[in-house]
Design a protein around this motif. Sequence first.
Motif, PDB file in Angstrom:
ATOM      1  N   ARG A  12       0.845  -1.189   0.000  1.00  0.00           N
ATOM      2  CA  ARG A  12       0.000   0.000   0.000  1.00  0.00           C
ATOM      3  C   ARG A  12       0.880   1.238   0.000  1.00  0.00           C
ATOM      4  O   ARG A  12       1.755   1.404   0.845  1.00  0.00           O
ATOM      5  CB  ARG A  12      -0.896   0.004   1.237  1.00  0.00           C
ATOM      6  N   ARG A  13       0.650   2.120  -0.955  1.00  0.00           N
ATOM      7  CA  ARG A  13       1.451   3.326  -1.039  1.00  0.00           C
ATOM      8  C   ARG A  13       1.014   4.309   0.027  1.00  0.00           C
ATOM      9  O   ARG A  13      -0.172   4.604   0.174  1.00  0.00           O
ATOM     10  CB  ARG A  13       1.318   3.962  -2.423  1.00  0.00           C
ATOM     11  N   PRO A  14       1.951   4.840   0.816  1.00  0.00           N
ATOM     12  CA  PRO A  14       1.564   5.813   1.835  1.00  0.00           C
ATOM     13  C   PRO A  14       1.107   7.118   1.180  1.00  0.00           C
ATOM     14  O   PRO A  14       1.530   7.462   0.082  1.00  0.00           O
ATOM     15  CB  PRO A  14       2.861   6.019   2.630  1.00  0.00           C
ATOM     16  N   ALA A  15       0.229   7.812   1.868  1.00  0.00           N
ATOM     17  CA  ALA A  15      -0.234   9.097   1.352  1.00  0.00           C
ATOM     18  C   ALA A  15       0.886  10.124   1.431  1.00  0.00           C
ATOM     19  O   ALA A  15       1.625  10.188   2.408  1.00  0.00           O
ATOM     20  CB  ALA A  15      -1.442   9.576   2.150  1.00  0.00           C
ATOM     21  N   SER A  16       1.019  10.926   0.401  1.00  0.00           N
ATOM     22  CA  SER A  16       2.017  11.985   0.405  1.00  0.00           C
ATOM     23  C   SER A  16       1.483  13.184   1.170  1.00  0.00           C
ATOM     24  O   SER A  16       0.273  13.361   1.316  1.00  0.00           O
ATOM     25  CB  SER A  16       2.337  12.394  -1.032  1.00  0.00           C
ATOM     26  N   ALA A  37      -9.790  14.397 -11.952  1.00  0.00           N
ATOM     27  CA  ALA A  37      -8.386  14.071 -12.166  1.00  0.00           C
ATOM     28  C   ALA A  37      -7.651  13.980 -10.835  1.00  0.00           C
ATOM     29  O   ALA A  37      -6.811  13.089 -10.617  1.00  0.00           O
ATOM     30  CB  ALA A  37      -7.733  15.120 -13.068  1.00  0.00           C
ATOM     31  N   MET A  38      -7.970  14.887  -9.909  1.00  0.00           N
ATOM     32  CA  MET A  38      -7.386  14.815  -8.568  1.00  0.00           C
ATOM     33  C   MET A  38      -7.761  13.500  -7.879  1.00  0.00           C
ATOM     34  O   MET A  38      -6.932  12.875  -7.215  1.00  0.00           O
ATOM     35  CB  MET A  38      -7.872  16.003  -7.732  1.00  0.00           C
ATOM     36  N   LEU A  39      -9.012  13.076  -8.045  1.00  0.00           N
ATOM     37  CA  LEU A  39      -9.467  11.826  -7.442  1.00  0.00           C
ATOM     38  C   LEU A  39      -8.668  10.645  -7.966  1.00  0.00           C
ATOM     39  O   LEU A  39      -8.278   9.747  -7.202  1.00  0.00           O
ATOM     40  CB  LEU A  39     -10.957  11.639  -7.727  1.00  0.00           C
ATOM     41  N   GLU A  40      -8.400  10.617  -9.255  1.00  0.00           N
ATOM     42  CA  GLU A  40      -7.641   9.504  -9.826  1.00  0.00           C
ATOM     43  C   GLU A  40      -6.199   9.515  -9.344  1.00  0.00           C
ATOM     44  O   GLU A  40      -5.626   8.467  -9.036  1.00  0.00           O
ATOM     45  CB  GLU A  40      -7.707   9.546 -11.356  1.00  0.00           C
ATOM     46  N   LEU A  41      -5.596  10.705  -9.265  1.00  0.00           N
ATOM     47  CA  LEU A  41      -4.225  10.784  -8.755  1.00  0.00           C
ATOM     48  C   LEU A  41      -4.164  10.395  -7.277  1.00  0.00           C
ATOM     49  O   LEU A  41      -3.176   9.816  -6.814  1.00  0.00           O
ATOM     50  CB  LEU A  41      -3.682  12.198  -8.943  1.00  0.00           C
ATOM     51  N   GLY A  45      -1.856   7.596  -4.444  1.00  0.00           N
ATOM     52  CA  GLY A  45      -1.088   8.034  -3.285  1.00  0.00           C
ATOM     53  C   GLY A  45      -0.969   9.529  -3.081  1.00  0.00           C
ATOM     54  O   GLY A  45      -0.421   9.967  -2.067  1.00  0.00           O
ATOM     55  N   SER A  46      -1.470  10.345  -4.003  1.00  0.00           N
ATOM     56  CA  SER A  46      -1.342  11.794  -3.870  1.00  0.00           C
ATOM     57  C   SER A  46      -2.397  12.357  -2.925  1.00  0.00           C
ATOM     58  O   SER A  46      -3.525  11.856  -2.858  1.00  0.00           O
ATOM     59  CB  SER A  46      -1.486  12.473  -5.234  1.00  0.00           C
ATOM     60  N   THR A  47      -2.043  13.410  -2.206  1.00  0.00           N
ATOM     61  CA  THR A  47      -2.979  14.190  -1.404  1.00  0.00           C
ATOM     62  C   THR A  47      -2.952  15.608  -1.952  1.00  0.00           C
ATOM     63  O   THR A  47      -1.903  16.266  -1.933  1.00  0.00           O
ATOM     64  CB  THR A  47      -2.585  14.174   0.089  1.00  0.00           C
ATOM     65  N   LEU A  48      -4.080  16.057  -2.480  1.00  0.00           N
ATOM     66  CA  LEU A  48      -4.138  17.303  -3.241  1.00  0.00           C
ATOM     67  C   LEU A  48      -5.257  18.198  -2.729  1.00  0.00           C
ATOM     68  O   LEU A  48      -6.329  17.720  -2.343  1.00  0.00           O
ATOM     69  CB  LEU A  48      -4.379  17.011  -4.723  1.00  0.00           C
ATOM     70  N   LEU A  49      -4.996  19.502  -2.753  1.00  0.00           N
ATOM     71  CA  LEU A  49      -5.976  20.498  -2.327  1.00  0.00           C
ATOM     72  C   LEU A  49      -5.974  21.642  -3.314  1.00  0.00           C
ATOM     73  O   LEU A  49      -4.906  22.087  -3.755  1.00  0.00           O
ATOM     74  CB  LEU A  49      -5.613  21.013  -0.929  1.00  0.00           C
ATOM     75  N   ALA A 104     -11.605  21.714  -3.183  1.00  0.00           N
ATOM     76  CA  ALA A 104     -11.593  20.289  -3.500  1.00  0.00           C
ATOM     77  C   ALA A 104     -10.379  19.677  -2.827  1.00  0.00           C
ATOM     78  O   ALA A 104      -9.274  20.224  -2.897  1.00  0.00           O
ATOM     79  CB  ALA A 104     -11.529  20.059  -5.009  1.00  0.00           C
ATOM     80  N   PHE A 105     -10.605  18.542  -2.156  1.00  0.00           N
ATOM     81  CA  PHE A 105      -9.538  17.829  -1.469  1.00  0.00           C
ATOM     82  C   PHE A 105      -9.617  16.367  -1.882  1.00  0.00           C
ATOM     83  O   PHE A 105     -10.699  15.771  -1.881  1.00  0.00           O
ATOM     84  CB  PHE A 105      -9.708  17.947   0.049  1.00  0.00           C
ATOM     85  N   ALA A 106      -8.502  15.786  -2.271  1.00  0.00           N
ATOM     86  CA  ALA A 106      -8.470  14.378  -2.695  1.00  0.00           C
ATOM     87  C   ALA A 106      -7.288  13.686  -2.040  1.00  0.00           C
ATOM     88  O   ALA A 106      -6.199  14.260  -1.926  1.00  0.00           O
ATOM     89  CB  ALA A 106      -8.360  14.282  -4.218  1.00  0.00           C
ATOM     90  N   CYS A 107      -7.520  12.432  -1.615  1.00  0.00           N
ATOM     91  CA  CYS A 107      -6.458  11.661  -0.981  1.00  0.00           C
ATOM     92  C   CYS A 107      -6.779  10.178  -1.127  1.00  0.00           C
ATOM     93  O   CYS A 107      -7.902   9.812  -1.495  1.00  0.00           O
ATOM     94  CB  CYS A 107      -6.325  12.034   0.498  1.00  0.00           C
ATOM     95  N   PRO A 108      -5.825   9.293  -0.838  1.00  0.00           N
ATOM     96  CA  PRO A 108      -6.137   7.865  -0.845  1.00  0.00           C
ATOM     97  C   PRO A 108      -7.237   7.555   0.170  1.00  0.00           C
ATOM     98  O   PRO A 108      -7.256   8.105   1.269  1.00  0.00           O
ATOM     99  CB  PRO A 108      -4.804   7.218  -0.446  1.00  0.00           C
TER     100      PRO A 108
END
Length: 301
Positions: A12-16, A37-41, A45-49, A104-108
């Motif tokens: 399991r890739r850790p969240a960045s 696109a944020m959801l797919e990334l 493993g990406s955490t994006l805001l 918008a916030f996306a993470c694993p």
Amino acid sequence: MTARHTRPRPQRRPASPCIVLPWAVADGARNMAVDEAMLELAADGSTLLRFYGWEPWCLSLGRHQAAPDRLLGRAPDDLRPGVDAVRRPTGGRSVFHGPEITYAFACPARAWGGPRAVLQTVHRALGEGLRSLGVPLDTVGGDAAEASLAEASRISAASCFRDPAPGELTARGRKLVGSAQCRRRGGVLQHGSILLDDRQRLGDLDGGDVGPDEGAVAGVSGKGPAIGLNELLDPAPDPRLIVERLADRVAGAFGAPGPAATGASAGTATSPALIRLAARYEHIHRSRAWLWLRERPCATA
């Protein structure tokens, strides 16, 4: 004794740590495409805001929300003359995106404690940022996240902001921030609206058509179940300051190494992966079939 061969378990890739994308303004299809696109990334493993605005103003429908029969198959701006229309990847009810700051916030999905914990953490951080600006938010109960997610699953023709749910950010008993989540292929997306001015009566699908011009919206703002920052702060801060405070609190809550700035990590926003994915999802969100819930087209390469 023969050796037993077992298939190794996938790692399991850790969240960045959270990366803040630059502020942007776009139409409904583009905004929803970037969120997807944020959801797919995030599934990788990406955490994006990111924080963004809408041009033109836009009415968004929840993923499973039915539009009135009188509008089926017609052009998007037939929902509201002169206003864009789009269907969100998240559930819930309609939202009118006018004078607001959207996040918008996306993470694993399995990172940061899971979707319910993410909802609580994002709301807590947004609340801290708003209070730092002097916004008199109401107190939120301890079981807020589960109640808020349950409320988001209810679908009707009424605007999302008509019924404040337990756990959502309110002021003076009226809803200031509306949020929704979706989980897909190992990622979770949460996005929502922070109202600068309450125009949410324009998001009721069971109401009459109202245009976005100043004459048409006269009397629409205020004293409803929603509330904007313009009613809570005098004068209201510059939106850039609001975004900086909110980005700092949310990114910090998800492992950002230092104070977040709206222009930080700008290279990520223009990365080939995000651009390519957003272009594919934009094809979906510009589809009239998807808007009217006939089908969701496949993303193009």
